[in-house]
Scaffold this motif. Structure first.
Motif, PDB file in Angstrom:
ATOM      1  N   LYS A  60       0.881  -0.874   0.016  1.00  0.00           N
ATOM      2  CA  LYS A  60      -0.195  -0.052   0.018  1.00  0.00           C
ATOM      3  C   LYS A  60       1.343   1.364   0.395  1.00  0.00           C
ATOM      4  O   LYS A  60       0.205   2.503   0.403  1.00  0.00           O
ATOM      5  N   GLY A  61       2.038   0.998  -0.329  1.00  0.00           N
ATOM      6  CA  GLY A  61       3.192   2.207  -0.357  1.00  0.00           C
ATOM      7  C   GLY A  61       3.535   2.435   0.697  1.00  0.00           C
ATOM      8  O   GLY A  61       4.262   3.415   0.438  1.00  0.00           O
ATOM      9  N   GLY A  96       2.223   5.060   4.133  1.00  0.00           N
ATOM     10  CA  GLY A  96       2.410   6.034   2.432  1.00  0.00           C
ATOM     11  C   GLY A  96       1.469   6.869   2.373  1.00  0.00           C
ATOM     12  O   GLY A  96       0.083   6.151   3.150  1.00  0.00           O
ATOM     13  N   GLY A  97       1.152   7.973   2.015  1.00  0.00           N
ATOM     14  CA  GLY A  97      -0.035   9.248   2.294  1.00  0.00           C
ATOM     15  C   GLY A  97       0.362   9.373   3.015  1.00  0.00           C
ATOM     16  O   GLY A  97      -0.407  10.343   2.891  1.00  0.00           O
ATOM     17  N   TRP A  98       0.927   9.323   4.180  1.00  0.00           N
ATOM     18  CA  TRP A  98       0.748  10.745   5.413  1.00  0.00           C
ATOM     19  C   TRP A  98       1.970  11.799   5.262  1.00  0.00           C
ATOM     20  O   TRP A  98       2.720  11.503   4.667  1.00  0.00           O
ATOM     21  N   CYS A  99       2.058  12.639   5.798  1.00  0.00           N
ATOM     22  CA  CYS A  99       2.761  13.942   5.564  1.00  0.00           C
ATOM     23  C   CYS A  99       3.284  14.074   7.193  1.00  0.00           C
ATOM     24  O   CYS A  99       2.169  14.030   7.787  1.00  0.00           O
ATOM     25  N   ALA A 118       5.966   7.490   3.859  1.00  0.00           N
ATOM     26  CA  ALA A 118       5.364   9.351   4.617  1.00  0.00           C
ATOM     27  C   ALA A 118       6.324  10.032   4.321  1.00  0.00           C
ATOM     28  O   ALA A 118       7.632  10.294   4.174  1.00  0.00           O
ATOM     29  N   GLU A 167      -3.496  18.049   2.683  1.00  0.00           N
ATOM     30  CA  GLU A 167      -5.031  17.342   3.688  1.00  0.00           C
ATOM     31  C   GLU A 167      -5.082  17.327   4.784  1.00  0.00           C
ATOM     32  O   GLU A 167      -3.799  16.724   5.477  1.00  0.00           O
ATOM     33  N   CYS A 196      -4.218  14.290   6.149  1.00  0.00           N
ATOM     34  CA  CYS A 196      -3.029  13.621   6.205  1.00  0.00           C
ATOM     35  C   CYS A 196      -2.361  13.934   6.868  1.00  0.00           C
ATOM     36  O   CYS A 196      -1.282  12.923   6.410  1.00  0.00           O
ATOM     37  N   SER A 253      -0.215   0.142  10.808  1.00  0.00           N
ATOM     38  CA  SER A 253      -0.614   0.743  10.436  1.00  0.00           C
ATOM     39  C   SER A 253      -1.337   1.497  10.836  1.00  0.00           C
ATOM     40  O   SER A 253      -1.932   0.989  12.082  1.00  0.00           O
ATOM     41  N   VAL A 270      -8.637   7.519   6.071  1.00  0.00           N
ATOM     42  CA  VAL A 270      -7.011   7.785   4.891  1.00  0.00           C
ATOM     43  C   VAL A 270      -6.458   6.419   4.859  1.00  0.00           C
ATOM     44  O   VAL A 270      -6.547   5.194   5.948  1.00  0.00           O
TER      45      VAL A 270
END
Length: 130
Positions: free
Chosen positions: A13-14, A18-21, A48, A61, A64, A108, A129
């Motif tokens: 899933k990356g 992944g997808g977070w800052c 991240a 966002e 995120c 996660s 998320v």
């Protein structure tokens, strides 16, 4: 074994985050935590993206964004520019203990969201998320 399975699923899933800052508050790095450079590398290895300012957060966002604090977080960290505003809009306040436990167990953030330290109203946004 569960950590290995969790890690395999996370990479598909990356990455675990992944997808977070992630914004690192002042006083976190080097204070019972790795240096800024090392902490940045660790966070980026999870998938991240490290952000150095919450000024640019209009473009991000809030749900995120993770705001990394010491454990326990200090009042100065919670009062840094943009932290409270981003928290109100759904950013998650997490501690270094939470981060490293998440990395070690390869669980996660959705699985461990009850351990995040943000306001209850903001916690619900984590489920959105992926």
């Amino acid at each position: 074994r569960e950590s290995i399975r969790n890690g395999i699923l996370a990479r598909k899933k990356g990455g675990l985050l992944g997808g977070w800052c992630v914004y690192i508050c002042s006083g976190v790095a080097g204070n019972k935590a790795p240096s800024v450079k090392e902490l940045t590398l660790i966070i980026e290895a999870t998938g991240a993206r490290v952000i150095t300012s919450l000024n640019d957060s209009d473009m991000l966002e809030p749900h995120c964004i993770m705001i990394l604090t010491s454990d326990p977080s200090t009042e100065a960290q919670r009062n840094e520019f943009g932290v409270r505003k981003m928290e109100r809009f759904g950013a998650q306040i997490v501690t270094t203990t939470w981060l490293f436990q998440t990395i070690l167990t390869q669980q996660s953030p959705n699985m461990r969201r009850s351990e995040m330290t943000s306001l209850p109203s903001a916690r619900d946004t984590v489920a959105a998320v992926g």
